[in-house]
Write an enzyme that holds these catalytic residues in place. Structure first.
Site, PDB file in Angstrom:
ATOM      1  N   THR A  72      44.720  -7.724 -18.390  1.00  0.00           N
ATOM      2  CA  THR A  72      45.191  -6.819 -17.337  1.00  0.00           C
ATOM      3  C   THR A  72      44.369  -6.994 -16.051  1.00  0.00           C
ATOM      4  O   THR A  72      43.321  -7.648 -16.048  1.00  0.00           O
ATOM      5  CB  THR A  72      45.054  -5.359 -17.795  1.00  0.00           C
ATOM      6  OG1 THR A  72      43.653  -5.076 -18.009  1.00  0.00           O
ATOM      7  CG2 THR A  72      45.825  -5.109 -19.079  1.00  0.00           C
ATOM      8  N   THR A  78      55.075 -13.172 -28.513  1.00  0.00           N
ATOM      9  CA  THR A  78      56.105 -14.030 -27.934  1.00  0.00           C
ATOM     10  C   THR A  78      56.566 -15.081 -28.930  1.00  0.00           C
ATOM     11  O   THR A  78      55.738 -15.730 -29.582  1.00  0.00           O
ATOM     12  CB  THR A  78      55.572 -14.721 -26.669  1.00  0.00           C
ATOM     13  OG1 THR A  78      55.043 -13.736 -25.774  1.00  0.00           O
ATOM     14  CG2 THR A  78      56.675 -15.494 -25.973  1.00  0.00           C
ATOM     15  N   SER A  90      43.541  -5.415 -24.597  1.00  0.00           N
ATOM     16  CA  SER A  90      42.396  -5.908 -23.838  1.00  0.00           C
ATOM     17  C   SER A  90      41.139  -5.984 -24.700  1.00  0.00           C
ATOM     18  O   SER A  90      40.280  -6.843 -24.492  1.00  0.00           O
ATOM     19  CB  SER A  90      42.145  -4.996 -22.629  1.00  0.00           C
ATOM     20  OG  SER A  90      43.245  -5.009 -21.748  1.00  0.00           O
ATOM     21  N   GLY A 147      46.930  -0.994 -31.366  1.00  0.00           N
ATOM     22  CA  GLY A 147      45.835  -0.245 -30.771  1.00  0.00           C
ATOM     23  C   GLY A 147      44.844  -1.096 -30.016  1.00  0.00           C
ATOM     24  O   GLY A 147      43.833  -0.584 -29.517  1.00  0.00           O
ATOM     25  N   GLY A 177      67.276  -5.599   1.882  1.00  0.00           N
ATOM     26  CA  GLY A 177      67.867  -4.267   1.880  1.00  0.00           C
ATOM     27  C   GLY A 177      68.723  -4.041   0.656  1.00  0.00           C
ATOM     28  O   GLY A 177      68.356  -4.408  -0.461  1.00  0.00           O
ATOM     29  N   GLY A 178      69.899  -3.446   0.853  1.00  0.00           N
ATOM     30  CA  GLY A 178      70.782  -3.153  -0.271  1.00  0.00           C
ATOM     31  C   GLY A 178      71.205  -4.385  -1.029  1.00  0.00           C
ATOM     32  O   GLY A 178      71.389  -4.350  -2.256  1.00  0.00           O
ATOM     33  N   GLN A 184      62.921  -5.683   0.131  1.00  0.00           N
ATOM     34  CA  GLN A 184      62.935  -4.888   1.358  1.00  0.00           C
ATOM     35  C   GLN A 184      63.641  -5.631   2.492  1.00  0.00           C
ATOM     36  O   GLN A 184      64.419  -5.040   3.256  1.00  0.00           O
ATOM     37  CB  GLN A 184      61.504  -4.539   1.762  1.00  0.00           C
ATOM     38  CG  GLN A 184      61.410  -3.445   2.808  1.00  0.00           C
ATOM     39  CD  GLN A 184      61.814  -2.076   2.256  1.00  0.00           C
ATOM     40  OE1 GLN A 184      61.871  -1.877   1.057  1.00  0.00           O
ATOM     41  NE2 GLN A 184      62.121  -1.154   3.152  1.00  0.00           N
ATOM     42  N   GLU A 206      47.877 -11.762 -20.632  1.00  0.00           N
ATOM     43  CA  GLU A 206      46.732 -12.660 -20.455  1.00  0.00           C
ATOM     44  C   GLU A 206      45.545 -11.962 -19.793  1.00  0.00           C
ATOM     45  O   GLU A 206      44.757 -12.576 -19.073  1.00  0.00           O
ATOM     46  CB  GLU A 206      47.122 -13.892 -19.628  1.00  0.00           C
ATOM     47  CG  GLU A 206      48.354 -14.626 -20.106  1.00  0.00           C
ATOM     48  CD  GLU A 206      48.189 -15.286 -21.458  1.00  0.00           C
ATOM     49  OE1 GLU A 206      47.243 -14.927 -22.185  1.00  0.00           O
ATOM     50  OE2 GLU A 206      49.007 -16.143 -21.800  1.00  0.00           O
TER      51      GLU A 206
END
Length: 398
Positions: free
Chosen positions: A385, A177, A151, A148, A359-360, A356, A383
Site C-alpha cells: 500500500t 490472482t 501489508s 487478516g 466531462g460527461g 474531468q 504490491e
C-alpha cells in the site's frame, strides 16, 4: 548517464506491436463483447468464473506468445527465457499499457506466468513445474495474502507442521490472482519461529488436485478483469518434503524479492496508462469547443494537462532509475518504493483528469476512461500500500 532506451527494448516493442496486430487484434475484433460496455457480464458466468470462450482466448494468446518468444522473456536463458533485464521489461510494460483495454495482457501471463521465484526449483521441480510453465502448458498463482494479513504478511496465520515425511498445511489465502485457474499454487506458510518473524516462513508448491486444498469464493473486484481473484482454503492439506520450494524457513525473502520487481512494473504500467489517457485528453481538448474556442486553450484545462505531462515524465525517470540500479546490482529498495508510490498516484490522477477534461463523455462507458478510473484505484493497494511504501522510504532514509 545515457537516457536513451536500450536497443533491446526498442526491438521488443516493435515486435510486440506487430504481434498484437497479427495475433491479438483479430481476436479482439471477433470477441468484442469481452471488451465492450458490458464486458463484466460477458466474461464470467453466474458463479463469477470466467466462461470457457474467454479462457480459450487467454490460452490461445499464451501459446502464441510462447511461440513468439515473449512469454517468460524475463526468465534466464537456461530455463528457456529471454534473459531480459528489469529496465527493458519495465519499458516494454510501459509501452504495453499505453493502449486501450484488450487481450494483450495475456501475452506475458501476469501472475499466472513464469516468475523468478521458481528458479529455486530443484531438478525434479523444474521438470514438473517450471518447464511446463515456461511452455505455457500450465499456470500458477502466488498465495501470500490472508484475510487478516496483507501489508503485515509475515504475521500470517497459515501454518505448515511436519508429520513424518509430509507437511500438513492449514489456513486461508485471499485475493489471489489467477487462483481459480491455476494448476498449482505457490503457498507461503509459517513453519517455525514466532508470529511476525521474517524467517520461519516456507513456500510450498501445491497441486490443485491435492486433497485438503480447494478454491473458495471468487472475488468481485472493482475495475479489474472479473473472475480473476479468489480465496484458497487449506484443511489438513498434506504435501511431501519434495514440494518445498527452496529452503525451509527461507521463503519470505523470496516473496519480497518478487514483490520488489513487481513494484517497478506497476510504476511503468502507470506511466503507460497515464500517457494513453493524456493523449486522449489532448485530442479531445483540441477538438471540443465551448464558448467559441477549443477547451484546450483555457487554462482550467491546459494547466491540468501540463501538470499531468510533467508527472508522467517524473515517474518515468524514477522507475527507470530504480530499474537501472537493480540491474547493476545496487540496492534500490528506496527508489522502487518511491516509483511505486508516485506511480500509483499518477494512475489515479491521470484517470481523474481525463474524466474531468472529457466531462460527461468521460463518465460514459463508450470511452475507456471510466474503466481506467475504477481500475487505477487498486494501484495504491497491491504490491504494498501507499503507507507501506512510505514506511519503506522512511526506513531507508533514517
Amino acid at each position: 548517464m545515457d537516457f536513451s532506451e536500450p536497443s533491446e527494448a526498442v526491438q521488443i516493442k516493435k515486435a510486440l506491436d506487430e504481434f498484437i496486430k497479427q495475433e491479438v487484434a483479430p481476436l479482439e475484433n471477433e470477441y468484442d463483447e469481452f471488451l465492450g460496455a458490458d464486458y463484466e457480464k460477458e466474461i464470467v458466468d453466474d458463479e463469477h468464473r470466467q466462461v470457457p470462450e474467454y479462457r480459450n482466448i487467454v490460452e490461445e494468446i499464451r501459446q502464441k506468445s510462447v511461440e513468439a518468444g515473449f512469454y517468460g522473456m524475463t526468465m534466464p536463458e537456461e530455463v528457456g527465457g529471454g534473459d531480459v533485464d528489469i529496465l527493458t521489461r519495465a519499458i516494454v510494460g510501459e509501452h504495453m499499457s499505453n493502449r486501450p483495454p484488450g487481450f494483450h495482457s495475456a501475452i506475458f501471463g501476469g501472475a499466472g506466468g513464469p516468475t523468478p521465484i521458481l528458479l529455486n526449483c530443484d531438478e525434479r521441480q523444474r521438470e514438473e513445474y517450471l518447464e511446463p510453465l515456461m511452455d505455457g502448458e500450465i499456470t500458477t498463482c502466488f498465495a501470500l495474502t490472508e484475510p487478516g494479513h496483507g501489508s503485515d504478511a509475515h504475521h500470517m496465520d497459515t501454518r505448515a507442521e511436519k508429520d513424518g515425511d509430509e507437511w500438513v498445511i492449514n489456513g486461508q489465502k485471499v485475493y489471489i490472482t489467477n487462483a481459480p485457474y491455476a494448476d498449482f499454487a505457490m503457498v507461503f506458510a509459517r513453519t517455525s519461529g514466532d508470529d511476525g518473524d521474517l524467517s520461519g516462513i516456507t513456500c510450498f508448491l501445491v497441486d490443485k488436485e491435492t486433497p485438503g486444498f480447494e478454491v473458495g469464493k471468487i472475488h468481485r473486484a472493482m475495475g479489474m478483469t472479473p473472475g480473476t481473484h479468489a480465496e484458497l482454503h487449506f484443511d489438513d492439506c498434506r504435501v511431501g518434503e519434495e514440494q518445498v520450494l527452496g529452503e525451509v524457513d527461507a521463503g519470505f525473502q523470496s516473496a519480497m524479492d518478487w514483490i520488489g520487481g513487481g513494484r517497478i512494473n506497476i510504476a511503468a504500467g502507470a506511466v503507460g496508462t497515464a500517457e494513453f489517457l493524456l493523449d486522449m485528453s489532448l485530442e479531445y481538448a483540441r477538438d471540443r469547443e465551448t464558448f467559441g474556442k477549443p477547451i484546450g486553450h483555457r487554462q482550467g484545462i491546459s494547466f491540468q494537462l501540463a501538470e499531468l505531462a510533467t508527472d508522467i515524465e517524473q515517474v518515468r525517470q524514477l522507475y527507470r532509475y530504480a530499474a537501472w540500479k537493480m540491474d547493476n546490482g545496487e540496492r534500490a529498495r528506496k527508489e522502487e518504493s518511491m516509483a511505486k508510490l508516485r506511480g500509483a498516484k499518477l494512475a489515479n490522477d491521470a484517470a481523474d483528469i481525463a474524466m474531468q477534461v472529457h466531462g460527461g463523455a468521460g463518465f460514459m462507458k463508450d470511452l475507456p476512461i471510466e474503466r481506467n478510473y475504477r481500475s487505477a484505484r487498486v494501484f495504491r493497494i497491491f504490491e504494498g500500500t501507499d503507507e507501506i511504501q512510505k514506511r519503506t522510504i522512511a526506513r531507508e532514509l533514517i
